[in-house]
Design an enzyme around this catalytic site. Structure first.
Site, PDB file in Angstrom:
ATOM      1  N   GLU A  21     -13.524   6.120  -1.119  1.00  0.00           N
ATOM      2  CA  GLU A  21     -14.449   5.235  -0.414  1.00  0.00           C
ATOM      3  C   GLU A  21     -15.183   6.028   0.663  1.00  0.00           C
ATOM      4  OE1 GLU A  21     -12.666   1.138   0.318  1.00  0.00           O
ATOM      5  OE2 GLU A  21     -10.896   2.280  -0.297  1.00  0.00           O
ATOM      6  N   GLU A  58       0.853  -1.193   0.000  1.00  0.00           N
ATOM      7  CA  GLU A  58       0.000   0.000   0.000  1.00  0.00           C
ATOM      8  C   GLU A  58       0.883   1.235   0.000  1.00  0.00           C
ATOM      9  OE1 GLU A  58      -2.970   0.444   3.045  1.00  0.00           O
ATOM     10  OE2 GLU A  58      -3.361  -1.711   3.141  1.00  0.00           O
ATOM     11  N   GLU A  67      -9.108   9.617   4.788  1.00  0.00           N
ATOM     12  CA  GLU A  67      -9.371   8.196   4.548  1.00  0.00           C
ATOM     13  C   GLU A  67     -10.314   7.955   3.382  1.00  0.00           C
ATOM     14  OE1 GLU A  67      -8.166   5.531   6.031  1.00  0.00           O
ATOM     15  OE2 GLU A  67      -7.144   6.344   7.780  1.00  0.00           O
ATOM     16  N   LYS A  97     -15.462   4.968   4.657  1.00  0.00           N
ATOM     17  CA  LYS A  97     -14.303   4.660   5.491  1.00  0.00           C
ATOM     18  C   LYS A  97     -14.290   5.538   6.732  1.00  0.00           C
ATOM     19  CE  LYS A  97     -10.543   3.116   4.526  1.00  0.00           C
ATOM     20  NZ  LYS A  97      -9.110   2.984   4.184  1.00  0.00           N
TER      21      LYS A  97
END
Length: 392
Positions: free
Chosen positions: A319, A265, A328, A322
């Site tokens: 997203e 990541e 985030e 999240k």
């Protein structure tokens, strides 16, 4: 004749040539689904093909995704969520069933090339979970052997930078006390099965939590004086390379000098809270554009020049569900409607490609089980993290 001699030597010595490798090429992406407004898995396959991204990681083994990837040729690493690690560690039969139902049954039509057992387990706050990790890894691997897929499915687990201590300069990095006792037997097993050390590394987080000590240009692969490591006599012109070499130094110190580090990541948020001033679309584009160029060079780091750097980008989509800091929700290279968050020059993907997705109805979205616990970016943060150590 030389080939025949080589083959004879290989088989006569019993050399195991077939080793599972989950990452071909240098560029991959994390396909997170903690959102209620992103495209269906079928449309995601179309998008990935248009962007020519072959290596994909998901954080579970959702069957709607595995089915959508059938026949696509895309190479998929599935995740065993942290919530199952203890169960898989204590029950080999359950591990066998899980691998059979979520991996074996989809092969070979869906090209599953790896299983990530848990995520950021060591160095976290759950000691019982950390103790269970090695058993889960072994049972999952043994299940692949029983099912005769161990030569095509690689077993791994990703670590946060919270497993490290004394990371500045990079050559001084070691595994944190307490973590090292659990890390070493895990590394020994991974060395036996030829698996890499998987690291989640975020220059964005490093800069966010120490903006006064880290030059943002150093974090963004922009021109800068960088840092000089006197111990190794090496110069670093970007933060990611320094983070990776810190991991290599810790591995060397632990006795695993030949183990490869793969970035599972890394990314940069395009929006965030007031306390995250570096989270802008401009910075996100700069980071990802320069990282893409860096990976395309197919070169290693200053400490390990022969290990070509490989990285999975976080993430495919923004997203909206999240939890955590504002950033985030904004790590996506693409927005929820399939349009480009910022253009970093994907070959074969133009604005029209993304726009075509945005015109599609997403009523058939099948989100599956949106499990978040295994890959919270916040878990990548730790007091002795490289952030504090990579001073300029």
């Amino acid at each position: 004749m030389r080939i025949l001699r080589f083959l004879f030597l290989v088989f006569s010595l019993g050399i195991n040539v077939l080793v599972a490798t989950a990452f071909t090429g240098t560029y991959g992406i994390n396909y997170g689904r903690i959102a209620d407004n992103i495209p269906s898995p079928e449309k995601v396959v179309t998008l990935l093909k248009a962007a020519k991204i072959k290596n994909v990681r998901i954080f579970d083994a959702d069957h709607s995704v595995l089915t959508a990837f059938k026949g696509s040729g895309l190479e998929l690493v599935v995740g065993l969520p942290n919530e199952y690690v203890k169960e898989m560690s204590s029950n080999a039969d359950h591990a066998l069933t899980w691998v059979k139902d979520n991996v074996k049954s989809f092969l070979p039509e869906t090209k599953i090339v790896g299983i990530a057992v848990g995520n950021e387990v060591l160095g976290g706050g759950d000691y019982d979970l950390a103790v269970a990790l090695l058993g889960a890894v072994k049972n999952i691997h043994n299940a692949t052997k029983t099912l005769h897929i161990d030569k095509i499915v690689q077993i791994s687990t990703a670590h946060s930078q919270g497993v490290f201590a004394n990371s500045y300069p990079p050559s001084s990095c070691i595994f944190k006390e307490g973590v090292d006792q659990l890390m070493k037997p895990l590394l020994e097993f991974f060395s036996e099965i030829h698996s890499p050390f998987c690291l989640n590394a975020y220059p964005f987080l490093a800069y966010t939590y120490n903006p006064g000590k880290i030059d943002i240009n150093y974090a963004l692969f922009q021109p800068t004086e960088g840092i000089y490591d006197e111990k190794s006599n090496l110069h670093y012109d970007n933060l990611l390379d320094a983070q990776i070499d810190a991991a290599y130094a810790a591995l060397d110190d632990a006795g695993f000098k030949k183990m490869e580090v793969i970035i599972t990541e890394t990314g940069w948020a395009s929006h965030g809270d007031q306390s995250e001033p570096g989270a802008t679309s401009s910075n996100a584009r700069t980071y990802h554009y320069n990282l893409k160029k860096r990976l395309a060079k197919r070169k290693g780091t200053p400490l390990k020049p022969k290990f070509v750097l490989k990285a999975y980008i976080f993430a495919l989509f923004n997203e909206n569900s999240k939890p955590g800091a504002g950033s985030e929700k904004y790590y996506g290279l693409f927005k929820a409607d399939g349009s480009i968050s910022y253009d970093i020059g994907f070959s074969g993907l133009k604005s029209s490609s993304a726009s075509s997705l945005s015109r599609v109805s997403f009523k058939d979205f099948r989100g599956g089980r949106m499990w978040a616990g295994s890959y919270s970016l916040l878990s990548a943060i730790s007091a002795p993290i490289l952030i504090l150590l990579l001073r300029i």
